[in-house]
Design a protein around this motif. Structure first.
Motif, PDB file in Angstrom:
ATOM      1  N   VAL A 463       0.821  -1.224   0.000  1.00 56.60           N
ATOM      2  CA  VAL A 463       0.000   0.000   0.000  1.00 56.60           C
ATOM      3  C   VAL A 463       0.851   1.269   0.000  1.00 56.60           C
ATOM      4  CG1 VAL A 463      -1.986  -1.108   1.092  1.00 56.60           C
ATOM      5  CG2 VAL A 463      -0.269  -0.009   2.535  1.00 56.60           C
ATOM      6  N   MET A 464       2.158   1.124  -0.292  1.00 58.21           N
ATOM      7  CA  MET A 464       3.056   2.288  -0.278  1.00 58.21           C
ATOM      8  C   MET A 464       2.620   3.362  -1.287  1.00 58.21           C
ATOM      9  SD  MET A 464       5.381   2.429   1.909  1.00 58.21           S
ATOM     10  CE  MET A 464       5.274   1.400   3.314  1.00 58.21           C
ATOM     11  N   GLY A 465       2.065   2.928  -2.429  1.00 57.00           N
ATOM     12  CA  GLY A 465       1.620   3.896  -3.453  1.00 57.00           C
ATOM     13  C   GLY A 465       0.560   4.832  -2.902  1.00 57.00           C
ATOM     14  N   GLY A 466      -0.382   4.302  -2.109  1.00 58.80           N
ATOM     15  CA  GLY A 466      -1.438   5.117  -1.498  1.00 58.80           C
ATOM     16  C   GLY A 466      -0.869   6.140  -0.528  1.00 58.80           C
ATOM     17  N   ILE A 467       0.201   5.732   0.211  1.00 60.69           N
ATOM     18  CA  ILE A 467       0.833   6.653   1.184  1.00 60.69           C
ATOM     19  C   ILE A 467       1.483   7.815   0.443  1.00 60.69           C
ATOM     20  CG2 ILE A 467       2.692   6.860   2.887  1.00 60.69           C
ATOM     21  CD1 ILE A 467       2.058   3.961   3.729  1.00 60.69           C
ATOM     22  N   TYR A 468       2.262   7.502  -0.633  1.00 58.42           N
ATOM     23  CA  TYR A 468       2.934   8.565  -1.402  1.00 58.42           C
ATOM     24  C   TYR A 468       1.900   9.511  -2.008  1.00 58.42           C
ATOM     25  CZ  TYR A 468       7.116   5.635  -1.079  1.00 58.42           C
ATOM     26  OH  TYR A 468       8.169   4.899  -0.611  1.00 58.42           O
ATOM     27  N   ASN A 469       0.833   8.959  -2.506  1.00 63.68           N
ATOM     28  CA  ASN A 469      -0.229   9.753  -3.119  1.00 63.68           C
ATOM     29  C   ASN A 469      -0.822  10.728  -2.098  1.00 63.68           C
ATOM     30  OD1 ASN A 469      -2.305  10.689  -4.695  1.00 63.68           O
ATOM     31  ND2 ASN A 469      -3.393   8.755  -4.852  1.00 63.68           N
ATOM     32  N   CYS A 470      -1.100  10.216  -0.896  1.00 66.07           N
ATOM     33  CA  CYS A 470      -1.703  11.040   0.169  1.00 66.07           C
ATOM     34  C   CYS A 470      -0.757  12.165   0.593  1.00 66.07           C
ATOM     35  CB  CYS A 470      -2.040  10.155   1.371  1.00 66.07           C
ATOM     36  SG  CYS A 470      -2.876  11.033   2.693  1.00 66.07           S
ATOM     37  N   LEU A 471       0.540  11.830   0.740  1.00 64.76           N
ATOM     38  CA  LEU A 471       1.520  12.839   1.181  1.00 64.76           C
ATOM     39  C   LEU A 471       1.730  13.908   0.109  1.00 64.76           C
ATOM     40  CD1 LEU A 471       4.132  10.536   2.959  1.00 64.76           C
ATOM     41  CD2 LEU A 471       2.626  12.196   4.050  1.00 64.76           C
ATOM     42  N   ASN A 472       1.718  13.513  -1.154  1.00 64.39           N
ATOM     43  CA  ASN A 472       1.881  14.492  -2.242  1.00 64.39           C
ATOM     44  C   ASN A 472       0.743  15.501  -2.256  1.00 64.39           C
ATOM     45  OD1 ASN A 472       4.247  13.426  -3.140  1.00 64.39           O
ATOM     46  ND2 ASN A 472       3.306  12.106  -4.689  1.00 64.39           N
ATOM     47  N   GLN A 473      -0.463  15.030  -1.951  1.00 65.81           N
ATOM     48  CA  GLN A 473      -1.624  15.932  -1.946  1.00 65.81           C
ATOM     49  C   GLN A 473      -1.588  16.902  -0.765  1.00 65.81           C
ATOM     50  OE1 GLN A 473      -5.380  13.802  -2.260  1.00 65.81           O
ATOM     51  NE2 GLN A 473      -4.493  12.361  -3.712  1.00 65.81           N
ATOM     52  N   ARG A 474      -0.796  16.555   0.273  1.00 62.59           N
ATOM     53  CA  ARG A 474      -0.813  17.371   1.503  1.00 62.59           C
ATOM     54  C   ARG A 474       0.549  18.011   1.812  1.00 62.59           C
ATOM     55  NH1 ARG A 474      -5.169  16.479   5.165  1.00 62.59           N
ATOM     56  NH2 ARG A 474      -6.795  15.230   4.207  1.00 62.59           N
ATOM     57  N   ARG A 475       1.341  18.246   0.788  1.00 63.42           N
ATOM     58  CA  ARG A 475       2.646  18.925   0.932  1.00 63.42           C
ATOM     59  C   ARG A 475       3.591  18.187   1.884  1.00 63.42           C
ATOM     60  NH1 ARG A 475       3.055  24.084   2.957  1.00 63.42           N
ATOM     61  NH2 ARG A 475       1.071  24.078   4.050  1.00 63.42           N
ATOM     62  N   GLY A 476       3.438  16.861   1.991  1.00 62.37           N
ATOM     63  CA  GLY A 476       4.312  16.074   2.875  1.00 62.37           C
ATOM     64  C   GLY A 476       5.643  15.793   2.202  1.00 62.37           C
ATOM     65  N   THR A 477       6.727  15.706   2.988  1.00 59.03           N
ATOM     66  CA  THR A 477       8.039  15.354   2.432  1.00 59.03           C
ATOM     67  C   THR A 477       8.569  14.139   3.179  1.00 59.03           C
ATOM     68  OG1 THR A 477       9.019  16.988   3.917  1.00 59.03           O
ATOM     69  CG2 THR A 477       8.736  17.647   1.637  1.00 59.03           C
ATOM     70  N   ILE A 478       8.960  13.110   2.433  1.00 57.12           N
ATOM     71  CA  ILE A 478       9.427  11.865   3.063  1.00 57.12           C
ATOM     72  C   ILE A 478      10.895  12.024   3.474  1.00 57.12           C
ATOM     73  CG2 ILE A 478       9.944   9.434   2.614  1.00 57.12           C
ATOM     74  CD1 ILE A 478       7.351   9.439   0.875  1.00 57.12           C
ATOM     75  N   VAL A 479      11.176  11.659   4.732  1.00 57.80           N
ATOM     76  CA  VAL A 479      12.532  11.792   5.271  1.00 57.80           C
ATOM     77  C   VAL A 479      13.279  10.477   5.082  1.00 57.80           C
ATOM     78  CG1 VAL A 479      13.894  12.365   7.321  1.00 57.80           C
ATOM     79  CG2 VAL A 479      11.634  13.367   7.022  1.00 57.80           C
ATOM     80  N   GLU A 480      12.650   9.380   5.509  1.00 59.73           N
ATOM     81  CA  GLU A 480      13.295   8.072   5.329  1.00 59.73           C
ATOM     82  C   GLU A 480      12.240   6.974   5.296  1.00 59.73           C
ATOM     83  OE1 GLU A 480      15.655   6.527   8.565  1.00 59.73           O
ATOM     84  OE2 GLU A 480      14.720   7.905   9.989  1.00 59.73           O
ATOM     85  N   GLU A 481      12.660   5.847   4.745  1.00 62.91           N
ATOM     86  CA  GLU A 481      11.765   4.692   4.671  1.00 62.91           C
ATOM     87  C   GLU A 481      12.598   3.466   5.008  1.00 62.91           C
ATOM     88  OE1 GLU A 481       9.386   2.212   1.269  1.00 62.91           O
ATOM     89  OE2 GLU A 481       9.604   4.367   0.942  1.00 62.91           O
ATOM     90  N   GLU A 482      12.100   2.650   5.919  1.00 62.13           N
ATOM     91  CA  GLU A 482      12.866   1.451   6.284  1.00 62.13           C
ATOM     92  C   GLU A 482      11.907   0.300   6.548  1.00 62.13           C
ATOM     93  OE1 GLU A 482      13.859   1.647  10.845  1.00 62.13           O
ATOM     94  OE2 GLU A 482      14.489   3.523   9.902  1.00 62.13           O
ATOM     95  N   GLN A 483      12.433  -0.916   6.444  1.00 66.08           N
ATOM     96  CA  GLN A 483      11.608  -2.092   6.712  1.00 66.08           C
ATOM     97  C   GLN A 483      11.743  -2.444   8.188  1.00 66.08           C
ATOM     98  OE1 GLN A 483      12.109  -5.239   3.989  1.00 66.08           O
ATOM     99  NE2 GLN A 483      10.282  -6.301   4.646  1.00 66.08           N
ATOM    100  N   VAL A 484      10.605  -2.773   8.841  1.00 68.71           N
ATOM    101  CA  VAL A 484      10.634  -3.199  10.236  1.00 68.71           C
ATOM    102  C   VAL A 484      11.144  -4.631  10.235  1.00 68.71           C
ATOM    103  CG1 VAL A 484       9.285  -3.509  12.336  1.00 68.71           C
ATOM    104  CG2 VAL A 484       8.679  -1.692  10.741  1.00 68.71           C
TER     105      VAL A 484
END
Length: 566
Positions: A463-484
């Protein structure tokens, strides 16, 4: 940690033979219903039975945290704001039950009797007893003054253990205690002592800031006294909530985020005010700052034309601003030590960083500094109080939107003052200084700063695509992404403007079929790009909206309103 990780993986992945064998050897028995569970729900059930959180955390605290007798030896130097060789500090270091009483009240806990509170805190030295006469000192108390000080007797001392409350005659140092009968004298936190020369214990600092504001009103105007009383009680019960009354008469509640404010409003309506209330849409607090030094030497004349003051504004720098917000530098520091720290770390002039650093604003603790940079000017000590009063006022309500300032240093360069004291009183200097400070801000490339949340989102890979889509619509900037490690989940850390966070959780879950779990916490302030004087810029758009909401004149006030000519 190996068995813990192995069991967690087996539960999440549904590896029945592995976890059943492990549960048998650990003697953890699951009921028929619990055996049908899968994934996260099974994991929670198994660990609640094997490593119960309450027992585990309690044992960890007992084993790893030092006892009060050990801890207070080195903690007193940080906690106690007075000299380290006075009787109170010595007694705190020794954790002496026979020494002078020193207690810090950290939280107001509501009682079963509506509207009353237990003052809950920790005794650092001495013994607190029922009927004892004590000095109750608020966070703004200064030794030798009467502000924020009450002398009262304690009605009762109680031991608070989970849900139960035991009444006991006295409590020695090293323990936590609840006090009855002092709740009307303490707003949120305070120091309690029986020694006349005692200083206060340092107030707690929070990593979050109340940035989301909601205006509240009662449906029935006759319930207004109930609402005002309810707001006082709410403010007491939650250390992070700020309840205030705006100039237009609105009652405003400020909290750390959408969810926090929602819970506060529910508590207010159902527990504290007991009357139906009307809520406005959430409003975000902004801050005003400057990017460069003022491009002209600003001058302002007093109403009687006998006094002239010259000054410029400069940016403080983000590092120093954060240092002040954390409490590493404050108005209570020794001027010599503060001068050394500022000169070593930030290359300040030692005289300007010591006694010439007049004021921190707003509320004597904020990250805006007023510095006397004059050389050989007469009567400066006489107008100091008036200048400080004007600076406090201006730092609370900036020129752009009447929001608080942040990260501004104001240097006073020259003053031409009347020889007669009656012509340079507060009535002449305060309005002059206020106009001058506004002019300095407007000539130093003013900007708005908005609060930013650090958001942690846990979700499966698909579901990562949905997260990126949501953040792009709300001026969000991704700092880091890691696997638990050991799970099929990913952890995304991103910055999200608070103004875009309303409805974010519902939006995100809609785009990820409810599989993403966000957690937001206030992180920092970020300058909004674009000049407020540039037509059509985002900054100007926000300023116009805020001014319209507050009922102020349209547009940014012109510089000529504040700047005088010779």
């Amino acid at each position: 940690m190996d068995p813990v990780i192995k069991l967690a993986n087996a539960c999440v992945e549904g590896n029945k033979p592995v976890y059943e064998k492990m549960l048998e050897s650990l003697q953890v028995n699951l009921t028929q219903e619990e055996q049908q569970l899968t994934g996260k729900h099974l994991l929670k059930t198994v660990f609640a039975k094997w490593l119960n959180a309450a027992d585990t955390i309690l044992e960890m605290m007992v084993v790893h945290l030092p006892s009060p007798k050990q801890a207070q030896v080195y903690r007193t130097a940080y906690l106690y704001q007075g000299p380290q060789d006075d009787p109170c500090a010595m007694s705190m270091k020794a954790c002496d039950p026979k020494g002078p009483l020193m207690m810090y009240v950290s939280k107001m806990v509501p009682t079963t009797d509506r509207g009353r509170f237990f003052a809950f805190g920790r005794v650092f030295s001495g013994t607190v007893a029922t009927g004892q006469k004590v000095r109750i000192m608020g966070p703004n108390y200064i030794l030798g003054k009467k502000d924020d000080l009450y002398e009262k007797a304690i009605q009762r001392t109680v031991l608070m253990m989970g849900r139960t409350v035991e009444y006991i005659p006295d409590v020695p140092c090293g323990n936590t205690v609840g006090l009855v009968g002092v709740d009307q004298y303490i707003m949120k936190t305070g120091t309690i002592s029986d020694h006349p020369e005692a200083h206060t214990i340092r107030s707690m600092k929070y990593s979050v800031s109340p940035v989301v504001r909601v205006a509240v009103n009662c449906k029935n105007p006759g319930d207004l006294p109930k609402l005002v009383d309810g707001l006082k009680k709410l403010s007491k019960s939650d250390p992070l909530v700020v309840c205030s009354i705006e100039e237009n008469g609105q009652n405003v509640i400020a909290g750390c985020g959408e969810l926090h404010v929602e819970i506060c409003l529910k508590d207010l309506e159902e527990d504290y005010a007991n009357c139906p209330i009307v809520k406005s849409d959430p409003i975000v607090s902004f801050k005003e700052t400057v990017l460069e030094e003022s491009n002209v030497m600003c001058m302002s004349k007093s109403p009687n034309k006998h006094n002239r003051v010259y000054a410029k504004a400069l940016p403080l720098g983000e590092e120093l601003t954060v240092d002040i917000e954390k409490g590493n530098i404050s108005s209570r520091d020794d001027p010599k030590e503060r001068a050394k720290y500022l000169s070593d770390k930030y290359n300040w002039d030692k005289t300007e960083a010591g006694t010439k650093l007049w004021n921190f604003a707003p509320d004597n603790i904020g990250p805006n500094l007023l510095v006397d940079a004059t050389k050989g000017v007469q009567y400066m000590s006489e107008i100091r109080d008036s200048m400080q009063a004007a600076w406090q006022w201006v730092a609370k309500e900036g020129a752009l939107t009447e929001e608080a300032m942040r990260g501004i240093r104001l240097n006073l360069y020259d003053c031409v003052l009347h020889a007669d004291a009656i012509h340079r009183g507060g009535g002449q200097i305060i309005p002059t200084a206020r106009r001058l400070f506004y002019a300095c801000e407007l000539t130093a490339e003013p900007r708005l700063q908005e609060p930013i949340f650090l958001c942690e989102i846990t979700a499966p890979m698909e579901v990562m695509g949905g997260i990126y889509n949501c953040l792009n619509q709300r001026r969000g900037t991704i700092v880091e992404e890691e696997q638990v490690i050991g799970t099929p989940l990913n952890l995304v850390r991103c910055y999200l403007p608070v103004s875009e966070s309303f409805g974010f959780t519902a939006h995100l879950r809609g785009l990820t079929q409810g599989q993403a779990f966000p957690q937001c916490v206030f992180d920092h302030w970020q300058t909004i790009t674009g000049s407020p004087f540039e037509a059509g810029s985002k900054s100007q758009d926000i300023i116009f909206k805020i001014r319209q909401r507050k009922g102020l004149k349209e547009g940014i006030p012109p510089l000529d309103d504040y700047l005088d000519k010779l």
